[in-house]
Scaffold this active site. Structure first.
Site, PDB file in Angstrom:
ATOM      1  N   ASP A 120      79.276  64.476  61.218  1.00  0.00           N
ATOM      2  CA  ASP A 120      78.906  63.162  60.679  1.00  0.00           C
ATOM      3  C   ASP A 120      78.137  63.388  59.392  1.00  0.00           C
ATOM      4  O   ASP A 120      77.528  64.432  59.171  1.00  0.00           O
ATOM      5  CB  ASP A 120      78.115  62.350  61.717  1.00  0.00           C
ATOM      6  CG  ASP A 120      78.149  60.858  61.417  1.00  0.00           C
ATOM      7  OD1 ASP A 120      78.709  60.457  60.373  1.00  0.00           O
ATOM      8  OD2 ASP A 120      77.604  60.075  62.225  1.00  0.00           O
ATOM      9  N   CYS A 122      76.049  62.770  93.720  1.00  0.00           N
ATOM     10  CA  CYS A 122      76.990  63.200  92.694  1.00  0.00           C
ATOM     11  C   CYS A 122      77.539  64.561  93.093  1.00  0.00           C
ATOM     12  O   CYS A 122      76.804  65.386  93.616  1.00  0.00           O
ATOM     13  CB  CYS A 122      76.244  63.274  91.362  1.00  0.00           C
ATOM     14  SG  CYS A 122      77.093  64.235  90.102  1.00  0.00           S
ATOM     15  N   ASP A 178      79.679  56.398  54.953  1.00  0.00           N
ATOM     16  CA  ASP A 178      79.890  54.963  55.156  1.00  0.00           C
ATOM     17  C   ASP A 178      78.547  54.280  55.406  1.00  0.00           C
ATOM     18  O   ASP A 178      77.583  54.928  55.812  1.00  0.00           O
ATOM     19  CB  ASP A 178      80.835  54.724  56.351  1.00  0.00           C
ATOM     20  CG  ASP A 178      80.343  55.377  57.629  1.00  0.00           C
ATOM     21  OD1 ASP A 178      79.803  56.500  57.555  1.00  0.00           O
ATOM     22  OD2 ASP A 178      80.468  54.771  58.708  1.00  0.00           O
ATOM     23  N   CYS A 214      78.465  67.028  91.124  1.00  0.00           N
ATOM     24  CA  CYS A 214      78.380  68.089  90.108  1.00  0.00           C
ATOM     25  C   CYS A 214      77.551  69.271  90.625  1.00  0.00           C
ATOM     26  O   CYS A 214      76.825  69.161  91.616  1.00  0.00           O
ATOM     27  CB  CYS A 214      77.838  67.544  88.791  1.00  0.00           C
ATOM     28  SG  CYS A 214      76.047  67.584  88.609  1.00  0.00           S
ATOM     29  N   CYS A 258      73.703  68.704  91.059  1.00  0.00           N
ATOM     30  CA  CYS A 258      73.315  67.841  92.183  1.00  0.00           C
ATOM     31  C   CYS A 258      73.600  68.485  93.538  1.00  0.00           C
ATOM     32  O   CYS A 258      72.911  68.188  94.512  1.00  0.00           O
ATOM     33  CB  CYS A 258      74.023  66.496  92.066  1.00  0.00           C
ATOM     34  SG  CYS A 258      73.520  65.627  90.567  1.00  0.00           S
ATOM     35  N   ALA A 282      78.997  51.350  63.422  1.00  0.00           N
ATOM     36  CA  ALA A 282      77.890  50.405  63.565  1.00  0.00           C
ATOM     37  C   ALA A 282      77.947  49.579  64.841  1.00  0.00           C
ATOM     38  O   ALA A 282      77.565  48.405  64.864  1.00  0.00           O
ATOM     39  CB  ALA A 282      77.808  49.490  62.335  1.00  0.00           C
TER      40      ALA A 282
HETATM   41  N1  GUN Z   1      77.092  57.056  64.204  1.00  0.00           N
HETATM   42  C1  GUN Z   1      76.947  55.906  64.889  1.00  0.00           C
HETATM   43  N2  GUN Z   1      77.435  54.861  64.192  1.00  0.00           N
HETATM   44  C2  GUN Z   1      77.912  55.361  63.029  1.00  0.00           C
HETATM   45  C3  GUN Z   1      78.553  54.768  61.892  1.00  0.00           C
HETATM   46  O1  GUN Z   1      78.772  53.555  61.808  1.00  0.00           O
HETATM   47  N3  GUN Z   1      78.918  55.619  60.888  1.00  0.00           N
HETATM   48  C4  GUN Z   1      78.680  56.959  60.954  1.00  0.00           C
HETATM   49  N4  GUN Z   1      79.089  57.733  59.933  1.00  0.00           N
HETATM   50  N5  GUN Z   1      78.080  57.534  62.007  1.00  0.00           N
HETATM   51  C5  GUN Z   1      77.695  56.744  63.025  1.00  0.00           C
HETATM   52 ZN    ZN Z   2      75.311  65.472  89.240  1.00  0.00          ZN
END
Ligand code: GUN
Ligand code: ZN
Length: 485
Positions: A90, A276, A125, A278, A281, A193
Site C-alpha cells: 500500500d 474453536c 489514492d 484451531c 484453542c 475508503a
Molecule cells: N487502506 C484502507 N483503505 C484504503 C484506501 O482507500 N486506499 C488505500 N490505498 N489503502 C487503504
Molecule cells: Zn482458535
C-alpha cells in the site's frame, strides 16, 4: 509483470478465481493479512505455513524506516519479509486518511514500490471519508483519477498497478470512478475508503457503494475490498463480488485482548471456554490463554486461523452454490449486518443476471430467503408458461373439474406445472411449514402468471387458513376455500 484474473466458479456475484501476478498465483476469494515489518506477531513465513498465499504490507512504512528502506531496495521485499507468495504494497494512502498528510508524492511511492519488487503496486489514492460532502468527494476523486492515470503512464499499460475506486458515500460517483478506472485499463481494482463505514457498522452504506463500484467494473476485474477482514462480513463482501480482502483485524483485535469469531469478537477475560478447532484453542485452556505471556501472539494466531477458515468456508460455499445460506447465517450475527444484507437483497435484479442458473439446493432460512435470486429468476420465468383459458392454481394438490390448465404451488416461488416438479428450484428446495412471508412471495408468483396471461381466467384453491392472506394479496383473482369446494 502483468496481473491477470480468471473466474472459475460463481455463486450470487461471488467468484472462485485465480489471480496471477507474474509467476505467482493466488486462489480467490483470498485474505491478505496485513504485515507490519516493525512488529510481526506472526511472521510471513508462518503465515505461508498456515496457507496464506498473499500478504499486504505498507510501502510507506518501509520508505520511512531507517532499518528497512535500504534492505528492501537492495534485497527486495520478498527476501526482507521472507515470503515467496504475492506481496501487495500500500502506498501511504491509509496514513493519508488517518493523519491527513504524507511526505511522499504519487510517483515517488509508485517508483519505490516498483524498486522494492512489490507484486501489486498501489498509487497514492485519496480515501474520501464518509463525512465528505459531494463536492469534496468529487474534487478528491479527480485528484485520485489523475494519480491513477499518472501511475499508469509512468509504469506502462501492462504494469502490476492497482486502480483504486473512490467516491465517498455517493453511489453515482463510485460507479463513475469505477467506469473511468476500468476504461484507463486495470485488471485489479480495490474499492477504497470503506474502513470508516465498517468501523461504524454502516453496512448498508457499504453495500450501496460496493454495488455501485461493481456496476462500473468489468466482471473480469479482480476486486479488492480495502481493509475488510472481519470474519463476520467476509461472506457479504464475497457475495457482492469482492475477491480480495485484507486485514489487520487479526492483530489489532489481539492487541486489544479480543478473540475473533465468525459472529463477533469477545474480550479474552470473558472466555471460560475456547470454542474453536484451531491449534491454539485446542492446546490451551481459556485460563492458560488469559495468563500466557504470549497472549497477544496466541490471540493473533487464533484470530488469523478463524479468518482463514471463514475464507475456506466461503470458497466451499461458492463451489457448492450455497453462499446465500452462509450469508443468511452470518448476517444475523449483528442487526447492522442484517441491514447490509437487506440492502444487498434490494440489488437482486442485478444479482440475478450474474448468478448461476442451477444450484444443488435451495434451503429456506428466513423471510430474507424470499428475496433471493432463485426466487426472482423463477418468477421471471413464470411469464413464459403457456396456459389455457381457465387456469387453476392448487395450493393443496386437490384438482377441480372444468379447468384447461392446472398448476401446483410452492412458496416462496409460486405456481408450477407438474413437469417442473423435479427441476431446480422447485424440486431441490426445502421449505419449512408455510408462513406469511413465503406465502406473500408465492402470491407474487401467481400475480406474474395472471399478468402474463390477461386472456386467461385464474382461480386459486387455497387451504382455509391461507384464504384470507391470498385474497388480500390477489384482490382481483378468485380464491376458493379448499375445505368448502
Ligand atoms: N487502506 C484502507 N483503505 C484504503 C484506501 O482507500 N486506499 C488505500 N490505498 N489503502 C487503504
Ligand atoms: Zn482458535
Amino acid at each position: 509483470m502483468a496481473i491477470s484474473f480468471e473466474v472459475l466458479h460463481k455463486d450470487i456475484a461471488a467468484r472462485i478465481g485465480r489471480l496471477r501476478v507474474g509467476e505467482r498465483t493466488v486462489r480467490t476469494p483470498a485474505l491478505l493479512p496485513v504485515v507490519n515489518p516493525h512488529l510481526p506477531l506472526i511472521t510471513p513465513r508462518e503465515m505461508q505455513e498456515m496457507g496464506v498465499e498473499a500478504i499486504i504490507t505498507n510501502a510507506y512504512i518501509f520508505s520511512k524506516s531507517a532499518d528497512y528502506r535500504e534492505r528492501a531496495l537492495q534485497e527486495g521485499l520478498h527476501s526482507v519479509l521472507d515470503f515467496d507468495g504475492v506481496i501487495m504494497t500500500d502506498s501511504g494512502s491509509f496514513q493519508l486518511m488517518v493523519y491527513g498528510e504524507v511526505e511522499i508524492s504519487n510517483l515517488q511511492t509508485i517508483g519505490f514500490q516498483k524498486d522494492i519488487g512489490s507484486d501489486i503496486i498501489v498509487p497514492l489514492d485519496i480515501p474520501t471519508t464518509p463525512d465528505a460532502d459531494q463536492e469534496r468527494a468529487e474534487q478528491e476523486l479527480a485528484v485520485t483519477l489523475g494519480r491513477i492515470r499518472e501511475g499508469h503512464t509512468f509504469l506502462g499499460p501492462d504494469a502490476n498497478l492497482a486502480g483504486p475506486v473512490q467516491g465517498g458515500v455517493y453511489p453515482a460517483l463510485r460507479e463513475y470512478a469505477a467506469r473511468t478506472v476500468q476504461d484507463i485499463g486495470f485488471s485489479f481494482c480495490p474499492v477504497g475508503a470503506v474502513v470508516p463505514l465498517m468501523e461504524t457498522y454502516r453496512y448498508s452504506d457499504l453495500v450501496r457503494v460496493v454495488m455501485a463500484a461493481k456496476r462500473g467494473l468489468s466482471p473480469s476485474t479482480c476486486v479488492h475490498l480495502f481493509g475488510a477482514g472481519h470474519p463476520a462480513m467476509l461472506a457479504l463482501g464475497a457475495a457482492m463480488g469482492c475477491d480480495i480482502f485484507d486485514s489487520a483485524a487479526y492483530a489489532l483485535f489481539a492487541k486489544d485482548g479480543r478473540y475473533l469469531t465468525t459472529h463477533g469478537s469477545l474480550k479474552v477475560e470473558e472466555l471460560s471456554e475456547l470454542p474453536c478447532p484451531c491449534s491454539v484453542c485446542r492446546s490451551h485452556t481459556a485460563e492458560e490463554l488469559k495468563r500466557s505471556p504470549e497472549r497477544e501472539r496466541l490471540l493473533a494466531l487464533h484470530n488469523l486461523y478463524v479468518t482463514l477458515a471463514e475464507i475456506a468456508r466461503i470458497r466451499q460455499a461458492i463451489t457448492d452454490g450455497t453462499l446465500w445460506e452462509l450469508l443468511d447465517i452470518r448476517c444475523r450475527t449483528h442487526p447492522r449486518l442484517l441491514d447490509g444484507y437487506r440492502e444487498f437483497l434490494r440489488h437482486a435484479v442485478d444479482l440475478e443476471r450474474v448468478d448461476g442458473v442451477s444450484k444443488r439446493r435451495f434451503f429456506y432460512q428466513s423471510a430474507e430467503s424470499c428475496g433471493r435470486t432463485e426466487v426472482l429468476r423463477y418468477q421471471n420465468m413464470i411469464g413464459r408458461f403457456s396456459v389455457g383459458e381457465r387456469v387453476l392454481v392448487t395450493m393443496t394438490g386437490k384438482v377441480l373439474e372444468g379447468y384447461d390448465s392446472v398448476l401446483l404451488y410452492k412458496p416462496p416461488f409460486g405456481p408450477y406445472p407438474v413437469g417442473l416438479s423435479e427441476t431446480f428450484p422447485i424440486g431441490q428446495s426445502e421449505v419449512p411449514e408455510w408462513d406469511a412471508d413465503m406465502m406473500q412471495a408465492g402470491c407474487r408468483g401467481i400475480r406474474r402468471l395472471a399478468d402474463a396471461n390477461p386472456e386467461s381466467r385464474l382461480s386459486v384453491l387455497a387451504p382455509r387458513r391461507w384464504v384470507e392472506l391470498v385474497r388480500a394479496e390477489l384482490a382481483d383473482i378468485e380464491v376458493l376455500d379448499a375445505d368448502t369446494v
